[in-house]
Design a protein around this motif. Structure first.
Motif, PDB file in Angstrom:
ATOM      1  N   ALA A  88       0.841  -1.191   0.000  1.00  0.00           N
ATOM      2  CA  ALA A  88       0.000   0.000   0.000  1.00  0.00           C
ATOM      3  C   ALA A  88       0.880   1.245   0.000  1.00  0.00           C
ATOM      4  N   SER A  89       0.632   2.134  -0.913  1.00  0.00           N
ATOM      5  CA  SER A  89       1.307   3.431  -0.965  1.00  0.00           C
ATOM      6  C   SER A  89       0.268   4.475  -1.355  1.00  0.00           C
ATOM      7  N   TYR A  90       0.675   5.714  -1.380  1.00  0.00           N
ATOM      8  CA  TYR A  90      -0.340   6.745  -1.605  1.00  0.00           C
ATOM      9  C   TYR A  90      -0.870   6.720  -3.032  1.00  0.00           C
ATOM     10  N   VAL A  91      -2.128   7.101  -3.144  1.00  0.00           N
ATOM     11  CA  VAL A  91      -2.779   7.300  -4.439  1.00  0.00           C
ATOM     12  C   VAL A  91      -3.256   8.748  -4.484  1.00  0.00           C
ATOM     13  N   TRP A  92      -3.602   9.193  -5.674  1.00  0.00           N
ATOM     14  CA  TRP A  92      -4.057  10.569  -5.873  1.00  0.00           C
ATOM     15  C   TRP A  92      -5.576  10.614  -6.012  1.00  0.00           C
ATOM     16  N   GLU A  93      -6.199  11.537  -5.295  1.00  0.00           N
ATOM     17  CA  GLU A  93      -7.603  11.851  -5.532  1.00  0.00           C
ATOM     18  C   GLU A  93      -7.706  13.361  -5.740  1.00  0.00           C
ATOM     19  N   ASN A  94      -7.969  13.745  -6.974  1.00  0.00           N
ATOM     20  CA  ASN A  94      -8.082  15.162  -7.329  1.00  0.00           C
ATOM     21  C   ASN A  94      -6.889  15.978  -6.838  1.00  0.00           C
ATOM     22  N   GLY A  95      -5.689  15.404  -6.987  1.00  0.00           N
ATOM     23  CA  GLY A  95      -4.472  16.127  -6.640  1.00  0.00           C
ATOM     24  C   GLY A  95      -4.084  16.058  -5.180  1.00  0.00           C
ATOM     25  N   LEU A  96      -4.827  15.331  -4.356  1.00  0.00           N
ATOM     26  CA  LEU A  96      -4.509  15.140  -2.950  1.00  0.00           C
ATOM     27  C   LEU A  96      -4.113  13.686  -2.717  1.00  0.00           C
ATOM     28  N   LYS A  97      -3.285  13.436  -1.708  1.00  0.00           N
ATOM     29  CA  LYS A  97      -2.723  12.114  -1.480  1.00  0.00           C
ATOM     30  C   LYS A  97      -3.447  11.396  -0.344  1.00  0.00           C
ATOM     31  N   GLY A 148     -10.326  10.870   7.280  1.00  0.00           N
ATOM     32  CA  GLY A 148     -10.069  12.304   7.173  1.00  0.00           C
ATOM     33  C   GLY A 148     -10.154  12.891   5.783  1.00  0.00           C
ATOM     34  N   GLY A 149     -10.878  12.238   4.881  1.00  0.00           N
ATOM     35  CA  GLY A 149     -10.968  12.766   3.518  1.00  0.00           C
ATOM     36  C   GLY A 149     -11.512  14.179   3.455  1.00  0.00           C
ATOM     37  N   PHE A 150     -12.632  14.427   4.127  1.00  0.00           N
ATOM     38  CA  PHE A 150     -13.198  15.776   4.125  1.00  0.00           C
ATOM     39  C   PHE A 150     -12.251  16.765   4.796  1.00  0.00           C
ATOM     40  N   SER A 151     -11.521  16.329   5.819  1.00  0.00           N
ATOM     41  CA  SER A 151     -10.588  17.221   6.510  1.00  0.00           C
ATOM     42  C   SER A 151      -9.480  17.683   5.575  1.00  0.00           C
ATOM     43  N   VAL A 152      -8.927  16.763   4.798  1.00  0.00           N
ATOM     44  CA  VAL A 152      -7.848  17.107   3.871  1.00  0.00           C
ATOM     45  C   VAL A 152      -8.338  18.098   2.818  1.00  0.00           C
ATOM     46  N   HIS A 171      -2.907  11.187   6.803  1.00  0.00           N
ATOM     47  CA  HIS A 171      -3.264  11.854   5.551  1.00  0.00           C
ATOM     48  C   HIS A 171      -3.027  13.351   5.608  1.00  0.00           C
ATOM     49  N   VAL A 172      -3.278  13.959   6.756  1.00  0.00           N
ATOM     50  CA  VAL A 172      -2.978  15.383   6.902  1.00  0.00           C
ATOM     51  C   VAL A 172      -1.482  15.615   6.752  1.00  0.00           C
ATOM     52  N   ALA A 173      -0.677  14.786   7.413  1.00  0.00           N
ATOM     53  CA  ALA A 173       0.776  14.931   7.321  1.00  0.00           C
ATOM     54  C   ALA A 173       1.275  14.708   5.898  1.00  0.00           C
ATOM     55  N   LEU A 174       0.682  13.757   5.197  1.00  0.00           N
ATOM     56  CA  LEU A 174       1.094  13.448   3.827  1.00  0.00           C
ATOM     57  C   LEU A 174       0.904  14.641   2.898  1.00  0.00           C
ATOM     58  N   ASN A 175      -0.117  15.434   3.164  1.00  0.00           N
ATOM     59  CA  ASN A 175      -0.440  16.563   2.286  1.00  0.00           C
ATOM     60  C   ASN A 175       0.056  17.912   2.790  1.00  0.00           C
ATOM     61  N   PHE A 176       0.205  18.070   4.125  1.00  0.00           N
ATOM     62  CA  PHE A 176       0.501  19.404   4.672  1.00  0.00           C
ATOM     63  C   PHE A 176       1.659  19.410   5.669  1.00  0.00           C
ATOM     64  N   GLY A 177       2.355  18.296   5.813  1.00  0.00           N
ATOM     65  CA  GLY A 177       3.465  18.236   6.753  1.00  0.00           C
ATOM     66  C   GLY A 177       3.048  17.641   8.086  1.00  0.00           C
ATOM     67  N   HIS A 193      -4.951  21.995  11.917  1.00  0.00           N
ATOM     68  CA  HIS A 193      -5.688  20.741  12.113  1.00  0.00           C
ATOM     69  C   HIS A 193      -5.562  20.236  13.541  1.00  0.00           C
ATOM     70  N   HIS A 194      -6.685  19.743  14.083  1.00  0.00           N
ATOM     71  CA  HIS A 194      -6.701  19.184  15.429  1.00  0.00           C
ATOM     72  C   HIS A 194      -7.513  17.892  15.420  1.00  0.00           C
ATOM     73  N   SER A 195      -7.028  16.882  16.138  1.00  0.00           N
ATOM     74  CA  SER A 195      -7.697  15.592  16.231  1.00  0.00           C
ATOM     75  C   SER A 195      -8.420  15.472  17.564  1.00  0.00           C
ATOM     76  N   ILE A 196      -9.645  14.931  17.507  1.00  0.00           N
ATOM     77  CA  ILE A 196     -10.451  14.744  18.708  1.00  0.00           C
ATOM     78  C   ILE A 196     -10.970  13.308  18.707  1.00  0.00           C
ATOM     79  N   THR A 197     -10.545  12.523  19.685  1.00  0.00           N
ATOM     80  CA  THR A 197     -11.011  11.144  19.797  1.00  0.00           C
ATOM     81  C   THR A 197     -12.114  11.092  20.843  1.00  0.00           C
ATOM     82  N   GLN A 198     -13.352  11.088  20.365  1.00  0.00           N
ATOM     83  CA  GLN A 198     -14.509  11.131  21.273  1.00  0.00           C
ATOM     84  C   GLN A 198     -15.747  10.705  20.495  1.00  0.00           C
ATOM     85  N   ASP A 199     -16.763  10.234  21.212  1.00  0.00           N
ATOM     86  CA  ASP A 199     -18.041   9.916  20.584  1.00  0.00           C
ATOM     87  C   ASP A 199     -18.650  11.182  19.987  1.00  0.00           C
TER      88      ASP A 199
END
Length: 410
Positions: free
Chosen positions: A197-206, A247-251, A277-283, A289-295
């Motif tokens: 598995a490696s990155y693929v492109w969706e509309n120019g995003l990885k 995180g597709g919508f986030s990217v 995915h955020v790191a792959l596209n934006f470092g 960007h912030h991650s929240i692990t919660q219901d």
């Protein structure tokens, strides 16, 4: 070639004459010329003995899934190659296949076969760069998996200028076949070749699909067009991506200039994939960007009013079947009501249902009820569905499973 024959009761052929691809068990008067087992090919005839077509047999409510109509024909490698070629040509003609290094924004992830929508009921094939991921939802397609894999490689070898070379076919059906006994027969793994598995492109995003352990075939391809639409609204907004999964919508929101994106999911693994995915596209350290692990239900209930200008609600299927429909609709009403109550004035809500058991009308009524209970003025900006590589057979409306609304909240 001779197949066991399924004889229908009088007038039960009418749906097949309109090319609906299912024969229900209650329509069958008798079976002759053999005793078909799950996954066997059968010939379907009307009450007068005229051939209606060929399909895969199953001992269940949906007794036959039709592969062809109108005549008896051999279902073999040539048959599958013709269907695969037609599906590939459709995707190419829609401009979906755009290799890296070409003149257009690259896109190397798409669905090649979408079951009934591509006249191959029970079969899903997704393409991730040089890897095809095949998923069977019927024993007939499970039995045909190696034949289909060979036809798939042949189809792509005949179109060298159209797509990147296909290197491998991975089979992923341990969780998708209809019964536990069938699922125990399935063994996920490569049928042809082996790729990492490696990155693929969706509309120019990885993005990195996880076909080994991820949901579906490894990525939610069906939201591609809706992610692109989100990009038109996210610039300068504070965004909450609830049920974010990978995180597709986030990217897409970050790429379009969102002021802040909070990705929310109850799964730690989902948050890891999103951050990857955020790191792959934006470092590795994207300050927006912030991650929240919660219901998600708890978070929306507790969050302050006006915290976000754009909220995405893309939950997993609340209803796998009609028996739990009532609870699913309660879930949709509850989550949308909280979003309407808490979003900032002039905010945008992207809300979805991927439950096939929930109709468009039922989903829209649930969202309407949520809007009314919130006391906010709400307007529909867009009505959303699945993209072109998830086509809906016009004779099989049941294939329309993804429903969405974009709403403006005053």
């Amino acid at each position: 070639m001779s197949y066991p024959k399924i004889h229908l009761y009088p007038r039960k052929e009418e749906s097949l004459l309109r090319f609906h691809p299912w024969v229900f068990s209650g329509a069958i008067a008798s079976i002759t010329d053999g005793k078909p087992q799950d996954g066997d090919l059968v010939e379907v005839l009307d009450a007068r003995g005229s051939t209606l077509g060929i399909g895969h047999y199953a001992a269940g409510s949906i007794a036959v899934r039709m592969l062809s109509f109108g005549r008896s024909e051999q279902i073999g490698r040539d048959f599958f190659r013709d269907r695969l070629r037609a599906a590939l040509e459709l995707r190419a003609s829609m401009g979906l296949i755009r290799p890296e290094g070409g003149p257009a924004t690259p896109n190397t992830v798409y669905r090649l076969i979408h079951g009934e929508g591509d006249s191959l009921p029970g079969l899903i094939i997704d393409i991730y760069g040089d890897t095809a991921v095949m998923q069977a939802h019927s024993m007939g397609m499970h039995h045909s998996r190696e034949l289909i894999a060979e036809a798939l490689m042949e189809t792509y070898s005949e179109a060298p200028g159209l797509t990147p070379p296909l290197q491998s076919v991975y089979y992923k059906s341990e969780t998708t076949l209809p019964t536990r006994d069938m699922r125990e027969l399935a063994e996920d793994g490569f049928l042809i070749g082996h790729t990492e598995a490696s990155y693929v492109w969706e509309n120019g995003l990885k993005f990195i699909p996880d076909w080994l352990k991820g949901q579906k075939t490894g990525f939610f391809i069906d939201q591609r067009d809706n992610r692109s639409l989100l990009a038109l609204y996210a610039d300068g907004r504070r965004v909450l991506n609830a049920f974010c999964y990978t995180g597709g919508f986030s990217v897409y929101a970050l790429a379009s200039g969102a002021e802040r994106v909070d990705s929310l999911d109850s799964s730690g693994k989902a948050m890891y994939l999103t951050e990857q995915h955020v790191a792959l596209n934006f470092g590795a350290d994207c300050p927006r960007h912030h991650s929240i692990t919660q219901d998600a239900f708890d978070y929306l209930e507790q969050m302050p009013e006006g915290a976000y200008d754009l909220i995405i609600l893309d939950p997993p299927a609340f209803a796998k079947h009609r028996k739990v429909l009532r609870n699913a609709l309660i879930g949709y009403r509850r989550i949308n009501s909280q979003a309407f109550r808490k979003i900032a004035p002039g905010g945008i809500v992207f809300t979805f249902s991927c439950s096939q058991a929930v109709s468009k009308e039922e989903f829209r009524l649930a969202v309407f009820t949520a809007a009314a209970s919130s006391g906010r003025r709400v307007r529909i900006l867009h009505q959303l569905t699945q993209p072109v590589d998830h086509p809906i057979n016009i004779y099989h409306p049941e294939g329309e499973y993804l429903k969405g609304l974009v709403l403006y909240v005053e």
